[in-house]
Design an enzyme around this catalytic site. Structure first.
Site: not given
Length: 566
Positions: A385, A412, A505
Site C-alpha cells: 500500500s 492499493h 490488509d
C-alpha cells in the site's frame, strides 16, 4: 532582504519518488525553509523524513539539509524540511509552525491546500508553491492562494508525473509560473530563494483569513455567520451539513459550516463513495429482511398459520428481488462499462474491447491458455500500500528474467483513475508486467497487477477473475482476497509477500496461506516506509520469514527453485 525563502510542496500518489529526487538535489546551504505535505493514511505512522534523509545522504553524503516531523510551535529555520505528520494539518505561521487536527480538506488531513493557504497568508510573496504527482486536485486552491499573494507557482510536468491529476488540475485552474520536470526544479528553487524580493505583497483577503483560521478550529472563524460563498443544494459528505459554494474564477470549491472543504473533483469522488456505502447498506438490510421473513414464514407454516406464512413468503420474495436489483447496481457501478456476474461459484467479467480501451493487439499479448500443463507450478502473491511502488520496484527488479513462477500483485491505488503501475514497473524489471484481466491465465515469469477498484482472484485452473464486490478493510483491490484465492487454488505452492503499507490488509490472507501449507514472507516493518501492514501480518504468528527489503527477491528465487513446503 529575504528571497522566496518559504517553499511549500504538495504531493500524493507517486509523490515519494518525486520528493526524494527533488529534495536530494537541493544544496545544504539553500536559504529557505521547506514544508512538505504528502497524503498518508491517518491511522498509520510515517517514516517519510527517514526516506528523504536517506535520499539526500545518498547524493550528498555530508549534507546538513534534514527532514523532520516538526513539533507544534516549533520555530522555522533555514535548511530544514518540515514534513506533515499523519492526521495533522501542517500550518505555517509567522516565524513558527502549527499542527492542527482541523477539518479535512478534499478528504485529507494533512491537506496540501491548508499548508499552501496558511503559508501564503503568513509570508505572501516570499512563498513558492510546488505541486507534484498525485490524483484528484488537492493543492489547486492552495496554489491559487499563493498566486493571490504574489507568490510563485511551480508544477511538475504532468507528462512526467506518475499520477497527473494534481499537476493537471493546478495547470488548468491557476496561472502557474513554471511547468517543469522534477530534475529541473531544484536549480530554480535555489535561484528564487537567493533572489531578493523588492515589490509589495498583495493584501490578504477576508476569505483567505477565515479559511486559514478554520484549519485550526479558531472559534471566531467557526462561529462567524458571514461565510465565504453562497449556500449550495449539496450536503457535506463528511458531516451532512450544507456546503457553501466558493467561485474563484476558473476554480469552484465548496466548504461546510464545520470547515470541511472540497474541490469539484474531490466532492464527486466523495459522493461516489457515499453512494456506494449507501448501496451496500441497502443490500445488507434487504438481505437481512429476506432472511428474517423466510424464517418467520417457515415458523408460521410449522404452526399451520397459512395466511401468515403466505404473507411472509411474499415479503421474502420482494426483499430478494430488491436485493438483486441493488446488487446489480453495485456490480455495474465501476464506471468501466463492464458487466460482472457470478457463474459456477466464480466471479466472471465480460467486457468489450471498445469499453475497456484494450486494443486487439493488447488482447493478443497474453491470451488464454489452451493447455493447462503450461500453467505455473508456483504462484507468488505480493501486496503493498503506502510506499509500495518503491518496494515493489526493488523486489521485482532483482528477479531474473527466467523466474519460474507467476506473480500476482495488489497495490492499493486510487479507484478513480487508470493506474500506470504496470507501465512503471515494466520499466524496472526484466519480467513482463501486465494489468490483470478477467479470463487471463497465469503464465510463468509474468507479473499481474490488480486494476484499480477491482479485487483480483486466482482460480484453481490458473485463470484470473476480477470482482467489484464489497470493499474489504475499506480497500478494493484487497490483498486478503487475493491471498485467500491463491491459497485455495495453489495450496503448498503458494507464496505470500506483505510489503510496506498502512492498515492490516493481508493479515487474514496470510493465515489462509499458512493453513494451506504455503509460505508467508513479510518485509521487516522497522525498515518499511509504512509499517502497519507488515506488523499486522507478523502479529498473526503465521509468518515464516521477516526480511529486509533487499533480501526478499533472493529468497523468492530460492523458494521457487525447490518445493515450498513438504
Amino acid at each position: 532582504m529575504p528571497g522566496h525563502d518559504i517553499i511549500v510542496i504538495g504531493a500524493s500518489a507517486g509523490g515519494v519518488e518525486a520528493l526524494s529526487q527533488l529534495l536530494s538535489l537541493l544544496p545544504a546551504d539553500i536559504p529557505a525553509a521547506i514544508f512538505v505535505v504528502l497524503h498518508v493514511p491517518s491511522e498509520g505512522y510515517s517514516i517519510l523524513p527517514k526516506i528523504l534523509n536517506r535520499a539526500i545522504a545518498k547524493r550528498q553524503k555530508q549534507s546538513s539539509l534534514k527532514a523532520i516531523h516538526p513539533q507544534d510551535g516549533e520555530q522555522i529555520e533555514y535548511g530544514r524540511i518540515y514534513v506533515a505528520p499523519p492526521d495533522l494539518h501542517l500550518l505555517v505561521k509567522r516565524g513558527s509552525i502549527s499542527l492542527a487536527h482541523g477539518p479535512k480538506e478534499n478528504g485529507h488531513r494533512p491537506a496540501v491546500d491548508t499548508l499552501f493557504r496558511t503559508a501564503a497568508r503568513a509570508y505572501g510573496q516570499r512563498v513558492v508553491g510546488v505541486v507534484l504527482s498525485g490524483t484528484l486536485d488537492d493543492g489547486t486552491a492552495g496554489l491559487m492562494a499563493v498566486k493571490q499573494r504574489d507568490g510563485v507557482a511551480i508544477v511538475q510536468d504532468p507528462k512526467e508525473a506518475m499520477y497527473s491529476g494534481m499537476p493537471r488540475s493546478a495547470i488548468e485552474n491557476v496561472e502557474v509560473d513554471r511547468i517543469l520536470p522534477v530534475a529541473e526544479m531544484a536549480a530554480l528553487l535555489v535561484e528564487l530563494a537567493r533572489q531578493p524580493i523588492v515589490t509589495k505583497t498583495a493584501a490578504i483577503s477576508d476569505d483567505m483569513e477565515m479559511e486559514a483560521d478554520m484549519a485550526e478550529l479558531e472559534l471566531n472563524a467557526m462561529q462567524n455567520p458571514d461565510r465565504p460563498g453562497t449556500p449550495s443544494p449539496y450536503a457535506c459528505p463528511d458531516c451532512g451539513g450544507v456546503l457553501w459554494e466558493l467561485d474563484e474564477g476558473r476554480l469552484m470549491r465548496f466548504r461546510c459550516r464545520t470547515g470541511h472543504a472540497y474541490s469539484t473533483d474531490s466532492l464527486l469522488a466523495a459522493q461516489s463513495e457515499s453512494l456506494e456505502d449507501a448501496l451496500w447498506s441497502a443490500l445488507r438490510a434487504l438481505e437481512e429482511k429476506a432472511a428474517l421473513t423466510e424464517r418467520l414464514g417457515n415458523r408460521s407454516r410449522d404452526r399451520q398459520q397459512t395466511y401468515s406464512a403466505k404473507r411472509f413468503g411474499e415479503q421474502a420474495r420482494a426483499a430478494h428481488h430488491q436485493a438483486a436489483l441493488v446488487r446489480q447496481l453495485i456490480l455495474r457501478s465501476d464506471g468501466n462499462g463492464s458487466d460482472t456476474s457470478t457463474a459456477n461459484g466464480q466471479v466472471v467479467e465480460s467486457q468489450s474491447i471498445a469499453a475497456s480501451g484494450v486494443t486487439p493487439e493488447a488482447k493478443m499479448e497474453h491470451p488464454a491458455l489452451e493447455d493447462s500443463s503450461s500453467l505455473p507450478q508456483k504462484v507468488v502473491a505480493i501486496c503493498a500500500s503506502a510506499g509500495g511502488l518503491n518496494a515493489l520496484s526493488q523486489v521485482l527488479s532483482a528477479l531474473p528474467a527466467n523466474f519460474p513462477a507467476a506473480i500476482t500483485v495488489v497495490q492499493h491505488v486510487s479507484p478513480h483513475y487508470p493506474s500506470l503501475m504496470a507501465d512503471i514497473l515494466s520499466r524496472r524489471t526484466k519480467l513482463p508486467v501486465v494489468q490483470a484481466r478477467s479470463g487471463d491465465y497465469l503464465r510463468t515469469g509474468t507479473v499481474y497487477i490488480a486494476p484499480p477498484d477491482h479485487h483480483l482472484l486466482v482460480n484453481a485452473d490458473g485463470s484470473l477473475s476480477l470482482s467489484h464486490s464489497e470493499l474489504v478493510h475499506f480497500v478494493r483491490p484487497s490483498a486478503d482476497l487475493l491471498f485467500e484465492s491463491v491459497a485455495a487454488s495453489f495450496k503448498q505452492q503458494a507464496i505470500a509477500v506483505v510489503l510496506t503499507g498502512a492498515g492490516s490488509d493481508g493479515a487474514m490472507g496470510a493465515r489462509a496461506i499458512e493453513e494451506m501449507g504455503g509460505t508467508v514472507i513479510v518485509q521487516d516493518y522497522k525498515t518499511a516506509e509504512f509499517g502497519g501492514m507488515p506488523e499486522a501480518a507478523i502479529n498473526t504468528g503465521v509468518v515464516d520469514l521477516v526480511l529486509p527489503l533487499n533480501e526478499i527477491a533472493p529468497t523468492l528465487v530460492k523458494l521457487v527453485a525447490v518445493e515450498v513446503k513438504g
